[in-house]
Motif scaffolding. Sequence first.
Motif, mmCIF file in Angstrom:
data_model
loop_
_atom_site.group_PDB
_atom_site.id
_atom_site.type_symbol
_atom_site.label_atom_id
_atom_site.label_comp_id
_atom_site.label_asym_id
_atom_site.label_seq_id
_atom_site.Cartn_x
_atom_site.Cartn_y
_atom_site.Cartn_z
ATOM 1 N N TRP A 233 -6.069 -3.510 2.428
ATOM 2 C CA TRP A 233 -5.554 -2.159 2.218
ATOM 3 C C TRP A 233 -6.234 -1.033 3.000
ATOM 4 O O TRP A 233 -5.641 0.022 3.221
ATOM 5 C CB TRP A 233 -5.639 -1.801 0.731
ATOM 6 C CG TRP A 233 -7.016 -1.892 0.139
ATOM 7 C CD1 TRP A 233 -7.534 -2.962 -0.518
ATOM 8 C CD2 TRP A 233 -8.053 -0.899 0.142
ATOM 9 N NE1 TRP A 233 -8.826 -2.713 -0.923
ATOM 10 C CE2 TRP A 233 -9.170 -1.443 -0.540
ATOM 11 C CE3 TRP A 233 -8.143 0.394 0.641
ATOM 12 C CZ2 TRP A 233 -10.369 -0.742 -0.709
ATOM 13 C CZ3 TRP A 233 -9.335 1.100 0.477
ATOM 14 C CH2 TRP A 233 -10.424 0.539 -0.199
ATOM 15 N N MET B 146 -2.730 -0.980 -7.106
ATOM 16 C CA MET B 146 -1.892 -2.055 -6.587
ATOM 17 C C MET B 146 -1.872 -3.191 -7.597
ATOM 18 O O MET B 146 -2.913 -3.539 -8.157
ATOM 19 C CB MET B 146 -2.418 -2.534 -5.239
ATOM 20 C CG MET B 146 -2.425 -1.456 -4.163
ATOM 21 S SD MET B 146 -2.861 -2.092 -2.521
ATOM 22 C CE MET B 146 -4.524 -2.702 -2.817
ATOM 23 N N VAL C 149 0.843 -1.199 0.000
ATOM 24 C CA VAL C 149 0.000 0.000 0.000
ATOM 25 C C VAL C 149 0.880 1.251 0.000
ATOM 26 O O VAL C 149 0.580 2.229 -0.690
ATOM 27 C CB VAL C 149 -0.954 -0.006 1.204
ATOM 28 C CG1 VAL C 149 -1.883 1.211 1.152
ATOM 29 C CG2 VAL C 149 -1.783 -1.288 1.230
ATOM 30 N N HIS D 92 -4.537 0.403 6.153
ATOM 31 C CA HIS D 92 -3.228 0.930 5.787
ATOM 32 C C HIS D 92 -3.365 2.271 5.062
ATOM 33 O O HIS D 92 -2.555 3.181 5.265
ATOM 34 C CB HIS D 92 -2.489 -0.074 4.900
ATOM 35 C CG HIS D 92 -2.071 -1.320 5.634
ATOM 36 N ND1 HIS D 92 -1.334 -1.289 6.799
ATOM 37 C CD2 HIS D 92 -2.298 -2.634 5.364
ATOM 38 C CE1 HIS D 92 -1.121 -2.523 7.216
ATOM 39 N NE2 HIS D 92 -1.694 -3.348 6.364
#
Length: 328
Positions: free
Chosen positions: A234, A228, A209, A237
């Motif tokens: 994710w 990504m 991330v 994060h």
Amino acid sequence: MSLATLNICTHSGTFHADESLAVFMLKLLKRFSNAKVTRSRKPEDWESADIVVDVSGKYDAKKFFDHHQREFTGTFNSEYKTKLSSAGLVFKHFGKEVIAKVLKFDVKEKATDIEFLYDRVYKDFIEAVDANDNGIDKYANQKELVPRFHDKNFSLAGVVSNLNPSWDTDPTDADFDRMFIKASQIMGEAFLEFLTYMGKSFLPAKQYVEKAYGERFDVDKSGKIIVMEQYVPWKEHVYNIEKANNAVGQILFVLFPDTTGSWRITAVPVSAASFDSRKKLPEQWRGLRDNALSEKTGIPNCVFIHAAGFTGGVKSKEGAIKLAKMSI
């Protein structure tokens, strides 16, 4: 003293989620791995044991780990208000050791990760066990809340409670002890699955991330889209990275390949627990699929846009990026 001679003692009779988990966590440690578990309310059994949890009316952070005495008000640390149960007490004093053992982390090399997991595992798993055992409501004002359904028997605490032998079977101590072993295993397996996920999946995902966040302006000059190259957990994060970079609320869409080979576009939720998004996909796209969606957007090989507007799919990375840019 050999491993086989160690003795963990907890109370006999009706068992609960907290001591079921506390005993399991202790037995994860090498010195207690072969320990005998004694369930007793006799002071002489407490005194002869090597460690005593959830019974005795004593807490000394060495041998006795009970929380029922009137004067006990301990919490995990100053940031928490939930009173500890035996599970919280054991995790507070042995949690870092348990984490390192289960995840096979080197204590020195992984000190930062262990510290992070120590707090997060308490916050996201153990605290609920503590609250349940101490009768602490999740909401400050229960009177204003009307539940849509009953989930008492769906919770881990409910599952454990229902394992206690029925009163009408005239159960013996041996009956309770036998079912306690099962309760401890259920609590322990749930704990291990969560800890393993946090240590082996959630924590390593951070680097992916961070990389995507660092490259966000290469995707679009707005810096509101991150891409990504593989899916990883994710959401949290993203929030933490934004906070660390004084950019809270900046990222609107996260793109990644899904298990079908298509690319997914997902709107970032307002918060980790929210079903609302910072910015939903355009209303006129919602609920459309395949050719109808491709015709509406002008982007080939679209798959779908969810009717609620929080996610969608397209067969190519380039198409997903175009959808995200058009949505900003």
